[in-house]
Design an enzyme around this catalytic site. Sequence first.
Site, PDB file in Angstrom:
ATOM      1  CE  LYS A 204      -4.377  -1.933   1.358  1.00 34.95           C
ATOM      2  NZ  LYS A 204      -5.489  -1.973   2.314  1.00 34.95           N
ATOM      3  NE  ARG A 245      -7.426  -8.903   0.368  1.00 32.77           N
ATOM      4  CZ  ARG A 245      -7.126  -8.096  -0.657  1.00 32.77           C
ATOM      5  NH1 ARG A 245      -6.219  -7.145  -0.503  1.00 32.77           N
ATOM      6  NH2 ARG A 245      -7.744  -8.237  -1.810  1.00 32.77           N
TER       7      ARG A 245
END
Length: 272
Positions: A204, A245
């Site tokens: 991210k 994840r």
Amino acid sequence: MGIVNVTPDSFSDGGLWLDPEKAIAHGVDLVRQGADLVDVGGESTRPGAQRVTEEEELRRVIPVITGLVSAGVTVSVDTMRAVVAEASVAAGAKVINDVSGGRADANMVKVAAETGVPFVVMHWRGQSTEMEALARYQDAVREVVAEVEAQAEAVIGAGVRPEQLIVDPGLGFAKTREDDWALLARLEAWSRLGHPLLVAASRKRFLGTLLADEATGELRPARERDAATAAVSALAAAAGAWAVRVHEVGATADAVRVEAALRAARTRQEAR
């Protein structure tokens, strides 16, 4: 939790696994690398992403879920649509991972209650096209935990069993980089909710910013953030996360094993 994005526009791997056969092979490979389950998504939720139609999302994910289940893979479906969630569970998916936590589709909670599968309630303030404008907090940790708690209570009140729920801080969703780091620094704050915690930090933007080129300020490319992702995974495991994840499973699986070995060694030392 390994990630298989069956999309052309996901932020780090859009288009790589759009072909069903390639997506299935990739999911099987993620399990070989150490994934316990594989999260299949047919709609990008990166900032600014436009929604796809229900029909297109179904066309993308159902063949991949069916193929992975046939290969013995435990599958979760990453969707905000009740129809897609219901069809995915019918195809063999064992988890519904809804980044909106049941807020984007009024029928989602009903599907979660009727299927009885684990249901991820992530922190969410709005769709991808508007979420960056919604990143406004006085105290990000306190407010995000409280908002997820309120949604969890609403979901339970609508018929989902408490033991089905998994919570997710929603890193990168309506969050500034500082908010993301604050949430990671206080993962223990989620323990009071009494639900398993899913942490989804993989590749991210806040990691890209951390690793930016010192001379130019250019963000580290998404696919070059996996070592940082593995570090976050180990720290999340140490903080008690149920799952992480990730796009690249191998490094994270190794990092989590290291954390588990250290925790076991501490336990042995404390028992002496």
